[in-house]
Scaffold this active site. Sequence first.
Site, PDB file in Angstrom:
ATOM      1  NE  ARG B 264      -1.870   1.801   3.552  1.00 20.71           N
ATOM      2  CZ  ARG B 264      -1.821   1.684   4.879  1.00 20.71           C
ATOM      3  NH1 ARG B 264      -2.494   0.747   5.515  1.00 20.71           N
ATOM      4  NH2 ARG B 264      -1.084   2.516   5.601  1.00 20.71           N
ATOM      5  CG  HIS B 268      -6.522   2.546   6.212  1.00 21.51           C
ATOM      6  ND1 HIS B 268      -6.909   1.385   5.569  1.00 21.51           N
ATOM      7  CD2 HIS B 268      -7.621   2.987   6.883  1.00 21.51           C
ATOM      8  CE1 HIS B 268      -8.186   1.144   5.852  1.00 21.51           C
ATOM      9  NE2 HIS B 268      -8.639   2.097   6.631  1.00 21.51           N
ATOM     10  CE1 TYR B 277       0.714   2.491   9.034  1.00 20.48           C
ATOM     11  CE2 TYR B 277      -0.459   4.155  10.301  1.00 20.48           C
ATOM     12  CZ  TYR B 277      -0.344   3.389   9.167  1.00 20.48           C
ATOM     13  OH  TYR B 277      -1.259   3.509   8.157  1.00 20.48           O
TER      14      TYR B 277
END
Lengths: 332, 378
Positions: B264, B268, B277
């Site tokens: 990805r 998100h 993160y």
Amino acid sequence: MPRTAVMNEKGLTLVDAINEALAQEMERDERVVCLGEDVGLNGGVFRVTEGLQKLFGPDRVIDTPLSESGILGTSIGLAMGGLRPVPEIQFEGFLGPAYDQIVNHAARFRTRTRGAITIPLTIRVPVGGGIHAPELHSDSPEAIYTHSPGIKVVMPCTPYDAKGLLVAAIRDPDPVIFFEPKRVYRSFRERIPEEEYVIPIGQAKVVTEGTDLTLVSWGASVFQCLEALDGLPEDVSVELIDLRTINPLDRDAIVQSVRKTGRCVVVHEAVKTAGMGAEISSIVQESCFLHLSAPVQRVCGFDTMMPYYKLELDYLPDAPRIREAIEQTLAY
Amino acid sequence: MPVRKAYSATIDYLQILDEHGVLDERLFKGDDGKPLLADETVRELYDFMVLNRIFDETAFKLQRSGRMGTYPQNKGQEAAAIGSGHALRKGVDWLVPCYRENSALFMHGLPMHSILLHWMGDERGNQIPEGVNCTPICIPIGTQMLHATGLAWAFKLRKEDRVVATYFGDGATSEGDFHEAMNFAGTFQVPLIFFCQNNQWAISVPRDVQTASETIAQKAIGYGMPTIQVDGNDLFAVYKATKDAMARARGGGGPSFIEAVTYRLADHTTADDARRYRDPKEVEAWQSKDPMIRLRKYLADRNLWSDEDQRQAEERARARTAEVIKTAETIEKPSRDDIFDYVFGAPLPPELDRQKQTMRTHSLGQDPSQVGLSATTG
């Protein structure tokens, strides 16, 4: 499936009536399939689907893995694919794992696709207490599913109503939870027509007509209500309404009756707080305020867990509790 | 009695075009010597990737400029979606997606503005047109795999020659519905392809926190299903694996599992900030494995794609995206009746109809003799 000699002579049990409706709908419409745990070879734990696999084969009466979300989730896909699935969840206490698929998916597809995808689905579920069953085999979760838009909730308590309502549910274009009160599965027989008939979803039934008080109930509790009425003085005239369908609720039937009697008692097995009794009380005060002679009373399950069976009859509304509520409401 | 081996298995990993654009000729040609994909088809698929990348980046900007709600970018996963989507027959097979394979849906006829409408808070984005074989994008994780299983099962029971492909991420494999769907699909041998876009992250939780399993592909073994891991950024490997799974499904061989290893590249969703993160070095490493870089190199190396082709492709993509946005933004707000009209099939139950007619839930101020009584009986 031909009727047995007992059925011809004495009538059908609730189990017989549901079985007959399933067989006739499967005969009428090849898109109708039954699926669930033990529904095939074994005919279901309550034998409701007895003999159907033999008649229609294992592709239409399907034994599935032990997987409630799986049964409901794949039923949604089967419905999308043009079938009319009738899944069985073995006991209402096992609806939990399937809850997401029922309320977040089956119920929502029509709305979220603006009608492009619809889910004709009849979820058969034995419901309620009174049969000395183990834990999580005796609950009454009808209010939970009524609080979720997009699902019709039906709970007939006589063989005649069960047959006609099941036919209506299977032919309905939307998801229907068809609750079968297991306490009356085999408690009595009733002569009902062999040919198919439809009882429209959403119509209550006046069981006994009366003028002094309206008693509203559904499911197995209807029979506790009848028992309570038996013990009342002859000059007390109670109108007993069996809702038969919980959602959509037949408000007209309730309101018309309470406007006539001015008094109302609601009886259900489910937990009191936020149960259907609360909704019905609210409807009555909204629509019958100036007709009321007494506060609406609720005779329900307590706000506790359904106890194990040694205490289940202390939990379930019984005739003495119902009779007391009727007498107090009449005396108010 | 000695311990004997009850079962053993291995997981194949397939890559045909590596991250440097180097082709494995033998795998590309296959046993019959025919190329996996014709040059012209590869050009078209690359061109379609350009369109989808630009659409995706523009959708991100729409959210940032307040013209659209939350949006999950698809960036970096184009080869997985397009390679698999290309192996399915348009108008015949079905796609049951989650939300990171827009391009596969567009390939199969979903109007591009539908996706924007969805994220603009308009259910009409899910109103799949007749003849387009997909379900709407699915927001809760993993629930759609059961619908896909049931749909494929219906096709099998009705003896229709159709295959279903369902898409989900690595995070979804931790959900119970994933396992129930795999179990049903295996048990009933339905014509279904489980297509896992393992993009390494489920919001902030990395792949190795989802499962102790070495590969995701191996989970399928427990359900009696052929399975493979592929380079998900390699259009050819994804296409080949999906084509093989299709052939199996159509031949009565039941479901298959494909783990497409991808990444990805974006957050998100637009509501997320992956810098909180993710190690920037990790992102950088995956950027060089971008499925579009290697495919463009493949085409350029064979004189099938020039810089001018690229310029023109990007220009066309921008123009098309602008049109799609215009379509989405000029659609009138839905009627408020829409809130009520699709809860059930017609006719509406009386109480719902009363709420619709009055746009009120309270009863005071309405004719008290009528409240609670429907028109026919009041």
